[in-house]
Motif scaffolding. Sequence first.
Motif, PDB file in Angstrom:
ATOM      1  N   SER A   1     -16.597   4.136   3.685  1.00  0.00           N
ATOM      2  CA  SER A   1     -16.620   5.563   3.381  1.00  0.00           C
ATOM      3  C   SER A   1     -15.207   6.100   3.237  1.00  0.00           C
ATOM      4  O   SER A   1     -14.232   5.457   3.609  1.00  0.00           O
ATOM      5  CB  SER A   1     -17.350   6.336   4.493  1.00  0.00           C
ATOM      6  OG  SER A   1     -16.719   6.158   5.747  1.00  0.00           O
TER       7      SER A   1
ATOM      8  N   THR B   1     -27.168  14.607   1.822  1.00  0.00           N
ATOM      9  CA  THR B   1     -26.625  15.051   3.103  1.00  0.00           C
ATOM     10  C   THR B   1     -27.456  14.474   4.243  1.00  0.00           C
ATOM     11  O   THR B   1     -28.684  14.611   4.263  1.00  0.00           O
ATOM     12  CB  THR B   1     -26.614  16.581   3.191  1.00  0.00           C
ATOM     13  OG1 THR B   1     -25.768  17.107   2.164  1.00  0.00           O
ATOM     14  CG2 THR B   1     -26.102  17.051   4.542  1.00  0.00           C
ATOM     15  N   VAL B   2     -26.762  13.825   5.203  1.00  0.00           N
ATOM     16  CA  VAL B   2     -27.470  13.241   6.350  1.00  0.00           C
ATOM     17  C   VAL B   2     -27.063  13.882   7.668  1.00  0.00           C
ATOM     18  O   VAL B   2     -27.773  13.735   8.668  1.00  0.00           O
ATOM     19  CB  VAL B   2     -27.266  11.712   6.432  1.00  0.00           C
ATOM     20  CG1 VAL B   2     -27.946  11.030   5.270  1.00  0.00           C
ATOM     21  CG2 VAL B   2     -25.796  11.347   6.496  1.00  0.00           C
TER      22      VAL B   2
ATOM     23  N   TYR C   1     -21.679  15.163   5.877  1.00  0.00           N
ATOM     24  CA  TYR C   1     -21.697  13.705   5.741  1.00  0.00           C
ATOM     25  C   TYR C   1     -22.796  13.324   4.758  1.00  0.00           C
ATOM     26  O   TYR C   1     -23.951  13.738   4.926  1.00  0.00           O
ATOM     27  CB  TYR C   1     -21.915  13.057   7.103  1.00  0.00           C
ATOM     28  CG  TYR C   1     -20.822  13.410   8.081  1.00  0.00           C
ATOM     29  CD1 TYR C   1     -19.719  12.585   8.252  1.00  0.00           C
ATOM     30  CD2 TYR C   1     -20.867  14.609   8.806  1.00  0.00           C
ATOM     31  CE1 TYR C   1     -18.682  12.924   9.128  1.00  0.00           C
ATOM     32  CE2 TYR C   1     -19.845  14.953   9.688  1.00  0.00           C
ATOM     33  CZ  TYR C   1     -18.763  14.107   9.835  1.00  0.00           C
ATOM     34  OH  TYR C   1     -17.740  14.452  10.694  1.00  0.00           O
ATOM     35  N   LEU C   2     -22.441  12.534   3.757  1.00  0.00           N
ATOM     36  CA  LEU C   2     -23.358  12.231   2.664  1.00  0.00           C
ATOM     37  C   LEU C   2     -23.543  10.722   2.520  1.00  0.00           C
ATOM     38  O   LEU C   2     -22.565   9.966   2.535  1.00  0.00           O
ATOM     39  CB  LEU C   2     -22.827  12.800   1.351  1.00  0.00           C
ATOM     40  CG  LEU C   2     -22.601  14.312   1.356  1.00  0.00           C
ATOM     41  CD1 LEU C   2     -21.129  14.617   1.154  1.00  0.00           C
ATOM     42  CD2 LEU C   2     -23.429  14.975   0.275  1.00  0.00           C
ATOM     43  N   ARG C   3     -24.795  10.309   2.373  1.00  0.00           N
ATOM     44  CA  ARG C   3     -25.113   8.896   2.207  1.00  0.00           C
ATOM     45  C   ARG C   3     -25.378   8.589   0.732  1.00  0.00           C
ATOM     46  O   ARG C   3     -25.647   9.483  -0.079  1.00  0.00           O
ATOM     47  CB  ARG C   3     -26.334   8.494   3.029  1.00  0.00           C
ATOM     48  CG  ARG C   3     -27.649   9.111   2.557  1.00  0.00           C
ATOM     49  CD  ARG C   3     -28.865   8.432   3.157  1.00  0.00           C
ATOM     50  NE  ARG C   3     -28.969   7.038   2.719  1.00  0.00           N
ATOM     51  CZ  ARG C   3     -30.039   6.285   2.923  1.00  0.00           C
ATOM     52  NH1 ARG C   3     -31.099   6.785   3.563  1.00  0.00           N
ATOM     53  NH2 ARG C   3     -30.070   5.037   2.499  1.00  0.00           N
TER      54      ARG C   3
ATOM     55  N   HIS D   1     -24.493   4.696   7.029  1.00  0.00           N
ATOM     56  CA  HIS D   1     -24.879   6.034   7.494  1.00  0.00           C
ATOM     57  C   HIS D   1     -24.367   7.103   6.543  1.00  0.00           C
ATOM     58  O   HIS D   1     -25.087   8.033   6.179  1.00  0.00           O
ATOM     59  CB  HIS D   1     -24.341   6.287   8.896  1.00  0.00           C
ATOM     60  CG  HIS D   1     -24.656   7.663   9.404  1.00  0.00           C
ATOM     61  ND1 HIS D   1     -23.820   8.752   9.193  1.00  0.00           N
ATOM     62  CD2 HIS D   1     -25.714   8.138  10.089  1.00  0.00           C
ATOM     63  CE1 HIS D   1     -24.356   9.823   9.733  1.00  0.00           C
ATOM     64  NE2 HIS D   1     -25.507   9.483  10.289  1.00  0.00           N
ATOM     65  N   HIS D   2     -23.099   7.015   6.146  1.00  0.00           N
ATOM     66  CA  HIS D   2     -22.561   7.901   5.119  1.00  0.00           C
ATOM     67  C   HIS D   2     -21.447   7.170   4.385  1.00  0.00           C
ATOM     68  O   HIS D   2     -20.818   6.263   4.924  1.00  0.00           O
ATOM     69  CB  HIS D   2     -22.065   9.234   5.699  1.00  0.00           C
ATOM     70  CG  HIS D   2     -20.930   9.112   6.663  1.00  0.00           C
ATOM     71  ND1 HIS D   2     -21.100   8.845   8.012  1.00  0.00           N
ATOM     72  CD2 HIS D   2     -19.584   9.215   6.487  1.00  0.00           C
ATOM     73  CE1 HIS D   2     -19.940   8.814   8.617  1.00  0.00           C
ATOM     74  NE2 HIS D   2     -18.978   9.013   7.715  1.00  0.00           N
TER      75      HIS D   2
ATOM     76  N   ALA E   1     -17.470  11.835   3.476  1.00  0.00           N
ATOM     77  CA  ALA E   1     -17.436  12.951   4.424  1.00  0.00           C
ATOM     78  C   ALA E   1     -16.559  14.045   3.833  1.00  0.00           C
ATOM     79  O   ALA E   1     -15.439  13.779   3.393  1.00  0.00           O
ATOM     80  CB  ALA E   1     -16.898  12.502   5.779  1.00  0.00           C
TER      81      ALA E   1
END
Length: 297
Positions: free
Chosen positions: A11, A34-35, A43-45, A51-52, A55
């Motif tokens: 990331s 967005t997670v 935080y975006l996956r 997980h992402h 960020a």
Amino acid sequence: MPASPAGQLRSIAIGVTDLDAAERFYNDTWRLETVAKTEDAVYLRGAGPFHHILALHRSVRPDVRHVTFSVATRADLDAIAARTPAAGGRLLSEPAAVDEPGGGTAVTIADPQGRILRFVHGDERHDARSHADAPSRITHVVFNSADVAAAQRFYEEALGFRLSDRTKIMAFMRCNSDHHSIALADSNADTLNHIAFVMPDLDAVMRGAGRMRDAGWPIEWGVGRHGPGNNVFAYFVGPDDFVIEYTADVLQVDDAYKVGGPSDWQWPPGRFDQWGVSQPPSERIKQAQKTIRFIEQ
């Protein structure tokens, strides 16, 4: 190739001046999800298991906070912490719990030119999801460097990267089977050049390029196919002038791969990719590729 302790690029964390607008763009147009959110970060996956992969942090100016790699074992963290100072970098934090969504244990370092890198183990994962038009992960980041040779030595000695190809203007470095996870571009400043998000295939790159144009984000370079890495590309200048790339078909290499030099990667006059169909990079992208700096720490 011998295993690099760096593992795999996971990331990048960036500072943006309008957090809500940036989140909408990366959700609706770039197709990340967005997670997790805090008051000052999103935080975006992607479609893959991390997980992402991006960020977004609220900031008064665009910047890069850090680039994060996912490592295989806790011992890799210890190896990176031990090798960094001897190779000319700075150890910013010993292995410690990560205080952000995704968790895990991380070591944070700065390379000799001030770029902040984080290596995490034991972070959360998702089940991968099938999505024809969403990036699965970040496949590489490109750093501008005022001293490519010095940066290359650090990535080799501290982190176990290997050189895949060297063109007239760029060194392509790998830490796994991807042709490159980092590339170092000759420049007069140590800034971010671009971030590359890998799509499922060529059609997904083309549909993504069309979606961007429909939303008012023109293609600034491409669509085409690179030489080193053999990947398809389409480049854009996104919010806050971050240069972002949709790519696919990234070359997978092993120890049998022959390292290429500048003479191996020359196009005929007027050609800017393998196919010979891409227009040259726009003046806008050439300026944007020079401006985004890492925060100082």
